[in-house]
Structure formats: structure tokens, C-alpha cells
Write an enzyme that holds these catalytic residues in place. Structure first.
Site, short mmCIF file in Angstrom:
data_model
loop_
_atom_site.label_atom_id
_atom_site.label_comp_id
_atom_site.label_asym_id
_atom_site.label_seq_id
_atom_site.Cartn_x
_atom_site.Cartn_y
_atom_site.Cartn_z
N TYR A 1 9.42 -3.41 -5.62
CA TYR A 1 8.05 -3.18 -5.15
C TYR A 1 7.90 -1.70 -4.85
CZ TYR A 1 3.90 -3.10 -2.20
OH TYR A 1 2.66 -2.81 -1.69
N GLU B 1 -0.37 0.35 -6.52
CA GLU B 1 0.76 -0.55 -6.27
C GLU B 1 1.35 -1.07 -7.57
OE1 GLU B 1 0.85 -4.10 -3.17
OE2 GLU B 1 0.30 -4.88 -5.14
#
Ligand code: GDP
Ligand code: MN
Length: 382
Positions: free
Chosen positions: A101, A189
């Protein structure tokens, strides 16, 4: 303003981030053609502006073009979190050995862009934060200096090890940072940032949100806006000059001023109710605005009561009263209306309402308690 995954990936690619090849399809036949052209296996992915598409069944792998067509047929018919899927991304499937992530957001408290990274990607960051908080690394970027290798590389390397992986992650975060600052984003993101068996990192999913307040600096981004981001009510409110945000409660709110709107919603919550919307009629509210506000709110089937809260400054109470009377005449408002009215031209406003047999509160707390009491099943907190 939110982007679809395919749009976000295209911007990331322009900024040097490795992204699997893919194109958007609106029909199963198109999906099949794209799968044939880019080569299988492919991922067929719902393009809707909400997260958790995978869990909802909106992300499927297909081994050959025929299957890609079939998966597209399944997904194009779906509704995910209330949004109908109208297009799918058909992208080369990445062979994934690990999911990471990485994101950039604005940390308001630190007044800086914050980088968040984790070796436990794939799931949503909120979930990682709960399940494995120790696996999340964060660091703030000094706005004057930006991303600096001497300052930030080691921090990033704690999520991406060994160093060869950290080097790739560094390049990716560099591209994300240029995108973030260049287009005034509030979020960039990549999740998952996928590791392939060959040891390369690629962006298997991406989210980009632009700061609406900076959009005027980037007119070229306007064409990326998708109508789905704002519902019919939001669009309607926008064109009527009202600030409106739909929420999932039952009490419709019409207030003058954003701050007072927030305070009103807080008070509704405090007394055990739940607001159906945020609505600021603005400062110089003409009667037409009140009419439009009531029109938009009273067609929401969840609304069981409406509260109008006006603290007249620039806004004149008699204008508001005229708007209410106009709405009573022109609209069918199927739920009770509670009004709190004080400030500029209060007397004129009250007189207008009284002549029509409508009472208005002076005290906000009393008005909120009254409106919460009208909601079926709600108990007003003392
Ligand atoms: P989200 O659920 O909306 O966040 O959509 P994602 O694009 O992140 O997909 C959900 C999950 O599907 C990911 O966490 C992966 O596990 C899986 N996935 C997505 N793309 C690929 C891919 O190219 N290859 C493989 N093997 N899995 C993928
Ligand atoms: Mn994802």
C-alpha cells in the site's frame, strides 16, 4: 473531484509509474476485443467511484477473451454501493506475489503532504490500521522541501524491503508526488501496489482525488469529471446556487451559512436524530432559493421531517418567509416543517408566516428538539 481507476492510472503512467496496460469498455463485445488485443489473462474491473469493488464482486479475472466478455456482462449489470456500473476496465492481469500500500494525502494537522505505506496492502488502509497498525509507516513532507531522498528514503524502505524494492517504490512515490503537487490532489493512492514474480512493482489499482478548491487552476481536468460523483440532487442544488451534500439520515435541513449548517446537524445528532443532508442556502438568499431547497429535500423519500434554521444577517427573514410561502403554494411537501427564524427583518418574516398560520421558533435548541420528536421512532435526548 474523484477519478475512475482508469483515469488515475493514465495520469500515473504519465508520471512514470508502472501500470498494467488496459482500456475501458462499455459493452461485453468491447471487453472481448480489448482482451484479445492486449493479451490474456485480463482483469475485468467495474469503474465506479467507490472503494471495495473487489469484495462486491466487481473485479474478476478472465483467462481468455470470451471469458472477458462474459465477466464484463456480469459486472456491467451490477450495482455497487448504489452505483450502477456503466463501464469496465479491461487490464492485463498482474501475477501478484505480494500486495503493498502506498499513498499521499494532506495531513492538515502537520500542514504537510503525508506519505503512508505498508507491506500489508490489498485491503483498505482503515482495515490495515485496525488489524496491523504496526505495519503502517507514515512520514510528512516539508512543504518547502518536498520529497527528499536523505530524509525519506529510509522511512519508505521500512515498508518496502529489501533496498532494491525500496528503490522502485522511491521512483513510484516520486511520480505520485509530482502528480499530487502538479495537479493539486488531496489523495493519490496505489492499493495494491503489486509485486510480480520478476520482482517489479506495478500499480494494480489507483485512486486520485483532486482538491475542488484548486480546480480553477487546472481547467484541463474538468473533462475528467464524471456525472456519477454527484447525484441528481447535488447537481440540481449546484445549478440553483445551493451548497448541498446528501447524507443518509431522515431530517432534511435548510440553513443559512455553512458553519450554522454544521452546528445544526451536530445538534440534530445530539438530540438523537440524523440529518438527511447538509444545505446552505447562502447569504443573500432570495425566495427562489428556499423554494428550490424545499423542492430538492422534499423529494427525498427518506426525509420524514424538515428543519429550516435561519439566523438572518445578510439573509433577510422576510425573504425566507416568502420562499416558504411560495413553496407551500407550488410544491407538495409531504412532511412536517419546523422553522427557526431570527435576525434581520425577523418581524416582517414572522408576520408573513403568521398570516399563513405558520409558527416559527426563536430558540434553536427548542426547534431541533421539536423536529427530532417528529421523526417516527426517535427518542429526543433530554
Ligand atoms: P478495490 O477492491 O476496489 O480496491 O479494487 P482492486 O483493484 O484493488 O482489486 C481488488 C483485489 O483484486 C486486489 O486487492 C487484488 O487482490 C485483486 N486484483 C486486482 N488486480 C489484480 C491483478 O491484476 N492480478 C491479480 N492476480 N489480482 C488482482
Ligand atoms: Mn484497491
Amino acid at each position: 473531484m474523484k477519478l475512475h481507476e482508469y483515469q488515475a492510472k493514465s495520469l500515473l503512467r504519465d508520471h512514470g509509474v508502472p501500470v498494467p496496460e488496459g482500456r475501458v469498455a462499455r459493452t461485453p463485445a468491447e471487453a472481448e476485443t480489448i482482451a484479445r488485443e492486449i493479451g490474456c489473462p485480463v482483469m475485468v474491473k467495474a469503474q465506479v467511484l467507490v472503494g471495495g469493488r473487489g469484495k462486491a464482486g466487481g473485479v474478476k479475472m478472465a483467462a481468455d477473451p470470451k471469458e472477458a466478455g462474459a465477466r464484463a456482462r456480469d459486472i456491467l449489470g451490477m450495482t455497487i454501493k448504489g452505483i450502477e456500473v456503466q463501464q469496465v476496465l479491461v487490464a492485463r492481469a498482474v501475477d501478484i506475489t505480494a500486495e503493498y500500500y502506498v499513498s499521499l494525502t494532506v495531513d492538515r494537522a502537520a500542514k504537510a503532504i503525508q506519505c503512508i505505506a505498508s507491506a500489508s496492502g490489498g485491503m483498505e488502509i482503515e482495515e490495515i490500521a485496525v488489524k496491523e497498525p504496526h505495519k503502517i509507516i507514515r512520514f510528512a513532507l516539508d512543504p518547502e522541501l518536498g520529497l527528499v531522498r536523505e530524509r525519506h528514503f529510509d522511512a519508505l524502505a521500512r515498508a518496502f524491503s529489501p533496498t532494491s524494492l525500496a528503490e522502485q517504490a522511491w521512483t513510484i512515490v516520486g511520480g505520485m508526488y509530482r502528480l499530487f503537487t502538479g495537479k493539486d490532489c488531496s489523495l493519490v493512492e496505489i492499493n495494491p501496489c503489486a509485486l510480480t514474480p520478476a520482482g517489479s512493482l506495478v500499480a494494480a489499482d489507483a485512486k486520485v482525488i483532486f482538491d475542488d478548491n484548486a480546480l480553477y487552476r487546472h481547467p484541463e481536468l474538468e473533462s475528467l469529471r464524471s456525472p456519477e460523483e454527484y447525484g441528481e440532487d447535488e447537481m440540481d442544488a449546484k445549478s440553483s446556487g445551493l451548497s448541498y451534500v446528501g447524507l443518509d439520515g431522515t431530517i432534511g435541513c435548510i440553513v443559512n451559512g455553512a458553519g450554522l449548517s454544521m452546528a445544526t446537524m451536530d445538534l440534530i445528532k445530539y438530540f438523537g436524530g440524523s440529518p438527511a443532508n447538509f444545505l446552505d442556502v447562502g447569504g443573500s438568499s432570495n425566495p427562489e432559493k428556499v423554494l428550490n431547497a424545499l423542492r430538492i429535500i422534499s423529494r427525498n423519500p427518506r426525509v420524514t421531517a424538515i428543519l429550516i434554521n435561519i439566523f438572518g444577517g445578510i439573509t433577510r427573514c422576510d425573504d425566507i418567509a416568502r420562499g416558504i410561502l411560495m413553496a407551500r403554494e407550488k410544491l407538495h411537501i409531504p412532511v412536517p416543517l419546523t422553522i427557526r427564524l431570527i435576525g434581520t427583518n425577523e418581524k416582517e418574516g414572522r408576520d408573513l408566516l403568521e398570516a399563513a398560520g405558520i409558527d416559527a421558533y426563536t430558540d434553536l435548541t427548542e426547534a431541533v428538539q421539536a423536529v427530532v420528536a417528529q421523526v417516527p421512532g426517535e427518542k429526543v435526548r433530554a
